[in-house]
Write an enzyme that holds these catalytic residues in place. Sequence first.
Site, short mmCIF file in Angstrom:
data_model
loop_
_atom_site.label_atom_id
_atom_site.label_comp_id
_atom_site.label_asym_id
_atom_site.label_seq_id
_atom_site.Cartn_x
_atom_site.Cartn_y
_atom_site.Cartn_z
N HIS A 65 -0.33 4.19 -5.93
CA HIS A 65 -0.20 4.33 -4.47
C HIS A 65 -0.75 3.10 -3.73
O HIS A 65 -0.03 2.48 -2.93
CB HIS A 65 -0.88 5.63 -4.00
CG HIS A 65 -0.99 5.74 -2.52
ND1 HIS A 65 0.11 5.80 -1.68
CD2 HIS A 65 -2.08 5.79 -1.71
CE1 HIS A 65 -0.31 5.89 -0.42
NE2 HIS A 65 -1.64 5.87 -0.42
N HIS A 122 -7.84 0.82 0.21
CA HIS A 122 -7.94 1.63 1.42
C HIS A 122 -8.48 3.03 1.19
O HIS A 122 -8.98 3.67 2.11
CB HIS A 122 -6.58 1.68 2.15
CG HIS A 122 -5.55 2.54 1.50
ND1 HIS A 122 -4.68 2.06 0.53
CD2 HIS A 122 -5.22 3.85 1.66
CE1 HIS A 122 -3.88 3.03 0.15
NE2 HIS A 122 -4.19 4.13 0.80
N GLU A 175 -13.26 6.44 0.83
CA GLU A 175 -13.06 7.86 1.12
C GLU A 175 -13.12 8.70 -0.15
O GLU A 175 -13.70 9.80 -0.15
CB GLU A 175 -11.71 8.04 1.81
CG GLU A 175 -11.46 9.44 2.28
CD GLU A 175 -10.08 9.56 2.92
OE1 GLU A 175 -9.55 10.67 2.91
OE2 GLU A 175 -9.55 8.55 3.40
N ASP A 176 -12.53 8.21 -1.25
CA ASP A 176 -12.34 9.05 -2.44
C ASP A 176 -13.26 8.70 -3.61
O ASP A 176 -13.40 9.50 -4.52
CB ASP A 176 -10.89 8.93 -2.95
CG ASP A 176 -9.91 9.51 -1.96
OD1 ASP A 176 -10.34 10.29 -1.11
OD2 ASP A 176 -8.72 9.17 -2.04
N ASP A 211 0.70 2.95 4.33
CA ASP A 211 0.13 4.07 3.56
C ASP A 211 0.91 5.35 3.84
O ASP A 211 1.33 6.08 2.93
CB ASP A 211 -1.34 4.22 3.97
CG ASP A 211 -1.99 5.47 3.39
OD1 ASP A 211 -1.73 5.77 2.21
OD2 ASP A 211 -2.76 6.13 4.11
N ASP A 269 29.33 8.41 18.84
CA ASP A 269 28.84 7.05 18.57
C ASP A 269 27.94 7.04 17.32
O ASP A 269 26.85 6.49 17.32
CB ASP A 269 28.11 6.47 19.78
CG ASP A 269 26.94 7.35 20.24
OD1 ASP A 269 26.89 8.51 19.79
OD2 ASP A 269 26.11 6.88 21.04
#
Length: 761
Positions: free
Chosen positions: A86, A110, A114-115, A177, A297
Site C-alpha cells: 500500500h 505515512h 499511526e500503526d 492514499d 451528451d
Amino acid sequence: MSPPSSALHEAPATAGKRAPAGLHAAHAPTPPAPPSDAAAASFDALTGKLDYMDAADIRRVRDAYRFADEAHLGQFRASGEPYITHPIAVAGLCAEWKLDVQAIMAALMHDAMEDCGVTKPELIERFGAPTADLVDGLTKLDKLRFSTREESQAESFRKMLLAMARDVRVILIKLADRLHNMRTMDAVEPAKRSRIATETQDIYAPIAHRLGLNQTYRELQELSFKHLHPWRQAALSKAVLKARGYRRDIVDRVQRDVEKAFAQAKLEAQVFGREKTLFSIYRKMREKHLTFAQVNDVFGFRIVVSTLPECYLALGVLHQLYKPMPGRFKDYIAIPKGNGYQSLHTTLVSPLGTAVEFQIRTEPMHAVAEKGIAAHWLYKTHGQAQEAQRVGAMWLQSLIDIQDETRDASEFLEHVKIDLFPDEVYVFTPRSKILALPRGATPVDFAYAIHSDVGDHCVAANVNGEPVALRTVLRSGDVVEIISAPNARPNPAWLNFVCTGRARSRIRHYLKNMELEESRDLGEKMLAQALRAKGLELPGDEPLEAQIWQQLLRWSGNRARDDLFTDIGLGRKIATIVATRLARLLAEHGVKPDALTLTKGRFAVDDVAPAQGHVLIDGSEGASVQLAPCCRPIPGDTIVGNLGRGEGLVVHTAECSVGKRLLERDSERWMGVDWAEQPIRAFETAVTLLVRNGKGVLAQVASSVSHAEADITHIDMGNDPAAETTELTLLLSVRDRLHLAEVMRTLKRSAPVLRVARVKP
C-alpha cells in the site's frame, strides 16, 4: 500501477525487527503472501517512476522504503497482500505527479506513526523535520479520546486540513492514499466500505476538485458510486456499453469531420473523444429527472492546441463546422474557475441532431485541468501551473482564517464543507478584479471574501451601480461595491443568508466574542451593585484580595474572575448569592461594611446604577441584555429584569403576564432595571389595527405612521380571507411611550382605521 513480476522482495537493511504496535483497520493476521505479491512489495515497483530524481534522492527514498518495510513487517492488508504494497502504491501515485523527495518519503512512511509505534522525534532524527512534519500531518488523532466517532473524525479532518494549509503536499499524499484504498476496497467488509465511500464522496473528492485534481476527483467519485450503489452502477455501465455500440458511428463521424476541418484550416490540434463518467450521468439523471435515453451528451471531445490564440481559432473552426447551441458557450480562459481550470466550452449540434460538447485548451492548461495544484511540480515554469498554485493557496489560507475563528472541530468541518461545493459565480470589484464565489452568494459574502474588516463594517451595497439589499443573490458579471461604516458591526440576521464558510465563521466568531464581553461587563456591574448594597466594594488585586478571589472561584467552580462575571451576566449564577458568599469571605479576612458605601449603594446615582440592584437600559447593551419579544418594552414603561439561564438579562414590562409567571416560579432571578434618561436608539413595539378593506388602505396606514415620524419594520395581515374588515399587526419603531401615543392618535384619525391598540401578552 502493476509492477514487473520478476522483481524480488528486498530485505530490510537494519538487523533489529520492530514489533508492530497495532494492526491497521485493514490489516488481518494472514499467512505469508503468495509469491506474486513479492513484486508489488519490492522497491523495484517504484524505481521506474522516480526517473525525474537524481541518484542521491533515490537513495533517500530507498532508505525510507527500508524503514517502512521493517515497520510494517508482519502486517497484511485485508486482501492478504503484505501491508508494504500500500505505501509503495501511494508513493507511486505521488511520483506520477512528480512530487519531491520529501513527499515520496512521507508517502512510504505515512502509516508508520499511526500503526507501528514510530515517534516523530525518531523520524526527525532519521529523515529530517520536513519529512516528519508531513508524516505527522497525515496521522489521525486516534490516540485521543472523543465522546463520539463523529467528533473524533471531525478533529482528524481538522488536523489534516490545517497541516495541508501549511503544506499542500499533505493533502496530495492523503488523496493518493485514499485513491489506492478505494481501488482496493473489494476485500473490506460492506459496512466499512460504505462508510469510507461516503466519507470519500463528501470530503476527499470535493477537496480534489477544489485543488483542480480533476482526474483524481473523477476516479474518487466513480469508485464511491461503485461502492455505495453497486446495482445502479452496474445497470448504468451496461446501458453505456450498449449505447457506445449505437453511438460509435456518430462519434467516429464527428471526429473525422473535426480533424478534416482543422487540416483544411492548417491548424495543428489533437482531438480526443471522451465519455461522461457513470457518476456524472447518474447525477444528471437524478437532478433533472431524466431517463438514460434523455441524457444526450454522454460523449464529448477535447481539443488540445499549441498556443492560447489557437484556442479561439479552433473555436471559430468548430462553429463554422456545426451550429452552436445558444447559451452553451463558456470562456474559462478569460475567467478561470476557482481552482485554476482554464478551457473554452462549447456545445454544438451534430449532423444527426445530437448535442456534442467540445473543450478547447492548450497543453499546460490540460495539465492543470487534470492535475490541478499538482501541476506545480509537473510544469514549474508555466504560468497556468503557478495560477493553480495561487488559487489553491488562497483556499488553503481561508482554512487557516476559519480555524482562527472556530475552535469546535465539528463546526470547522461544517464551514469547510460549505466551501467544498462551490457551483461558482464570477463577480467584479469596482476596480475590475474578478472574485469567484459559490452560487447563492450575497454582497456580505463578497465583503468577507475581500477582507474580514470589510465584512465586519459592511452597511450597504451597490450592484451594477444600483443600491440593493445585503441579502441579494449575486449573478455572474455583477460589479459589486461595498459601503462600510467604522461603527458598524456584524448582524446576527446575516447568518440566515450568507453561504461561504469564511463569512459564516467570522460572523459567529464576532457574535460569540461580543456576547461574552458584554455578559462579562454586565456580570461585573451586577456583582458590584449587589455587594455595594451590603456596604462593601469589590476586592482589587492586592495579595490579600487576590487570595479572597481565589477562595470565591474555588467555591463557584470557575477558572478565572472573568468566567465568574460572564456566568453572572448570562444568568447562570445569581449576583446576590455570589455577593453573600463574597461578603462572608471578606468578613473572615476582617473587612467590615462601610456606612458610606452602603448609603451610596442605596441612594446615589453613579456610573454603575441609580439605585440598589438596578441596571440602566439605553439601547446600547447588545446581546447580553434582551427586550422580551412577548411584551416589547419601550422607554416610559415600568420594567423588570429576569436573569434567564444562559440567556443574560431579559427585560419585561411590569404588567407582562409571561414575566409574572416567571417571577412566581423563581423570584431569586429578578432584579430592578430602569430606562436611561437619554436612550440612544428607537425601540420596537407591536400594535393591532382594525381597518376597513378598500383600495390604498396600506398606503394610508403607512403614510400616517410616517407622518408621526415612526417606522414600520414588519406588517402581519394574518391568514384569514379578506372580508369587510381586516386586522393588521404592525411592528413599529418608536422613541418612547409618548411617541407611541402620538403615532396611535395619528392612526385613529386615518379614515379606514376603526380601532388601534398596543399588543399585550
